[in-house]
Design an enzyme around this catalytic site. Structure first.
Site, PDB file in Angstrom:
ATOM      1  N   HIS A  46       9.932  -0.305   8.728  1.00 28.18           N
ATOM      2  CA  HIS A  46       8.998  -1.432   8.869  1.00 28.18           C
ATOM      3  C   HIS A  46       9.038  -2.409   7.691  1.00 28.18           C
ATOM      4  O   HIS A  46       9.414  -3.562   7.830  1.00 28.18           O
ATOM      5  CB  HIS A  46       7.558  -0.913   8.987  1.00 28.18           C
ATOM      6  CG  HIS A  46       7.283  -0.064  10.177  1.00 28.18           C
ATOM      7  ND1 HIS A  46       7.300  -0.553  11.457  1.00 28.18           N
ATOM      8  CD2 HIS A  46       6.961   1.250  10.286  1.00 28.18           C
ATOM      9  CE1 HIS A  46       6.996   0.416  12.309  1.00 28.18           C
ATOM     10  NE2 HIS A  46       6.795   1.525  11.618  1.00 28.18           N
ATOM     11  N   ASP A  92       0.851  -1.203   0.000  1.00 31.02           N
ATOM     12  CA  ASP A  92       0.000   0.000   0.000  1.00 31.02           C
ATOM     13  C   ASP A  92       0.886   1.252   0.000  1.00 31.02           C
ATOM     14  O   ASP A  92       0.860   2.039   0.947  1.00 31.02           O
ATOM     15  CB  ASP A  92      -0.950   0.004   1.213  1.00 31.02           C
ATOM     16  CG  ASP A  92      -0.220   0.026   2.557  1.00 31.02           C
ATOM     17  OD1 ASP A  92       0.966  -0.394   2.606  1.00 31.02           O
ATOM     18  OD2 ASP A  92      -0.809   0.475   3.561  1.00 31.02           O
TER      19      ASP A  92
HETATM   20  C1  BDR Z   1       2.878  -0.342   8.675  1.00 27.25           C
HETATM   21  O1  BDR Z   1       1.858   0.618   8.503  1.00 27.25           O
HETATM   22  C2  BDR Z   1       2.087   1.384   7.351  1.00 27.25           C
HETATM   23  O2  BDR Z   1       1.899   2.736   7.622  1.00 27.25           O
HETATM   24  C3  BDR Z   1       3.504   1.119   6.929  1.00 27.25           C
HETATM   25  O3  BDR Z   1       3.650   1.189   5.527  1.00 27.25           O
HETATM   26  C4  BDR Z   1       3.784  -0.257   7.457  1.00 27.25           C
HETATM   27  O4  BDR Z   1       3.425  -1.247   6.527  1.00 27.25           O
HETATM   28  C5  BDR Z   1       3.594  -0.077   9.981  1.00 27.25           C
HETATM   29  O5  BDR Z   1       2.717  -0.232  11.057  1.00 27.25           O
HETATM   30 CA    CA Z   2       2.951  -0.692   4.173  1.00 30.45          CA
END
Ligand code: BDR
Ligand code: CA
Length: 317
Positions: free
Chosen positions: A242, A8
C-alpha cells in the site's frame, strides 16, 4: 523534491520510508507521525527506530494521538502486530531525532518556508494535515502536492478493507479525510483500486530481503508477520504494498492511470469512511457537492514496472 512524510508505522509504512531514504532526488524535510496502526507513542517510537535503522537525518515530529471524529478505534494488531512493526524486537530508544513541537506546526512552517515546493506524502490517517489546514488555510495555496494512500472507489471491483465500504486510513479519520479532499490544494489519491495491484509475493519478498543489505533482516521479520496476515485473511502468498505506492506516484506519475473529479467521504453511519467520486467529465454536480475542487484518483497502475523499480531502489547501498 522536498517531501514531508506523514505516517503511522506500520509495516508498509516502514517499506515506504526505506524507499524514500534511498532516493537522492528526495529531500526529506521531516517524518510526522499519527495514531493509526498503533497509538501515537508507539508510531512515534517506531518512526524514531526506523530513522535510526535507515540512517535518515530528517527529524521525526510527533503528531495527533486522537482523531477529529472523536471515535477511538481498535488497533489493527492482526495486521501490524502489537508493536506496529510485526512484533520484531525493538530496543529501548532515547528521543534522538525527535524534534520538539507538534506535527501540525511543523507542516505549516515547512510549507510556508518553501512556497510551492513541498510535496506531502501521507500514508496514515489525515488528522495532522487537516489540523494544519484548519490552523493555516493559506498552506493549501502554498503546497506543491498532497499524495495520500487511502480510499477505495470501486475500480477493479475494489471495496474497503476495514469495512465492506471503507479503507482503513480514511475510516480512521473520515472527518479529516473529507476536509483534505474539500480543500483547494492538489490531492492525488492512491487507494486500494491500485495498491491491490502491487502484490509483493513471497519469492519477491525473499529476494528483496536478501538484496537489502543491512536492512534485510528487518524487512524479512516485519514482512513475515504481514504475510501471515494476508495468508490468513485473503489466502494471498505475499503482501500488499500500500504505502510504498504513494512514494512511487511522487516519482513516476506516468505509470498510473488517473481520473479527475470531486471527492467526498461519508462521515458517519454504516458507510462511514466510504470515499465517493464524481468525475469531472460528468459536469454539473448535485448542490451538496458544489464547491468541491477537482482532485485526482488513481484507477490503474503498471504493477510489474513498480515492483521492478521498488526492488532496484531498495537494493541500493
Ligand atoms: C493502510 O492502512 C494501514 O494499515 C497501512 O499502513 C496502509 O497505510 C492500508 O489500508
Ligand atoms: Ca500506513
Amino acid at each position: 523534491m522536498k517531501v514531508i512524510f506523514d505516517t503511522d508505522p506500520g509495516i508498509d509504512d516502514a517499506m515506504a520510508l526505506l524507499y524514500l531514504s534511498k532516493l537522492p532526488e528526495v529531500e526529506l524535510l521531516g517524518i510526522t507521525t499519527v495514531v493509526g496502526n498503533a497509538d501515537i507513542a508507539t508510531t512515534t517510537r517506531n518512526a524514531l527506530f526506523l530513522r535510526r535503522e535507515f540512517g535518515i537525518s530528517a527529524p521525526v515530529i510527533r503528531g495527533a494521538g486522537e482523531t477529529l471524529d472523536g471515535v477511538a478505534k481498535a488497533e489493527p494488531v492482526l495486521v501490524h502486530g502489537q508493536n506496529g512493526l510485526g512484533d520484531i524486537a525493538i530496543p529501548e530508544l532515547d528521543e534522538t531525532g525527535l524534534q520538539p513541537g507538534a506535527a501540525t506546526q511543523f507542516i505549516i512552517d515547512a510549507v510556508r518556508a518553501h512556497p510551492g515546493e513541498v510535496t506531502i506524502i501521507a500514508v496514515g490517517r489525515m488528522t495532522n494535515l487537516a489540523l494544519a489546514l484548519r490552523q493555516a488555510p493559506d498552506i493549501a495555496g502554498l503546497t506543491k502536492a498532497v499524495i495520500i494512500m487511502g480510499g477505495a472507489f470501486g475500480y477493479e471491483g475494489r471495496g474497503g478493507n476495514i469495512t465492506p465500504l471503507a479503507e482503513a486510513n480514511i475510516h480512521g479519520d473520515p472527518v479529516a479525510a473529507d476536509e483534505i479532499f474539500a480543500a483547494a490544494w492538489p490531492v492525488t489519491v492512491v487507494g486500494l483500486d491500485v495498491t491491490h495491484d502491487i502484490i509483493l509475493d513471497n519469492d519477491y519478498l525473499a529476494l528483496l530481503a536478501d538484496e537489502a543489505g543491512e536492512n534485510g533482516d528487518l524487512l524479512r521479520q516485519m514482512c513475515g508477520h504481514y504475510a501471515r496476515f494476508y495468508q490468513q485473511v485473503m489466502g494471498l502468498s505475499g503482501v500488499v504494498g500500500h504505502d510504498l505506492l504513494a512514494v512511487t506516484y511522487a516519482l513516476h506519475p506516468e505509470w498510473f492511470t488517473v481520473r479527475r473529479g470531486a471527492i467526498a467521504v461519508v462521515r458517519d453511519g454504516l458507510a462511514v469512511g466510504q470515499t465517493a467520486f464524481w468525475p469531472e467529465e460528468r459536469g454539473g454536480v448535485h448542490s451538496a457537492w458544489e464547491g468541491r475542487p477537482g482532485q485526482t484518483i488513481c484507477v490503474g497502475v503498471d504493477g510489474p514496472n513498480v515492483l521492478e523499480h521498488f526492488r532496484s531502489i531498495v537494493r541500493r547501498p
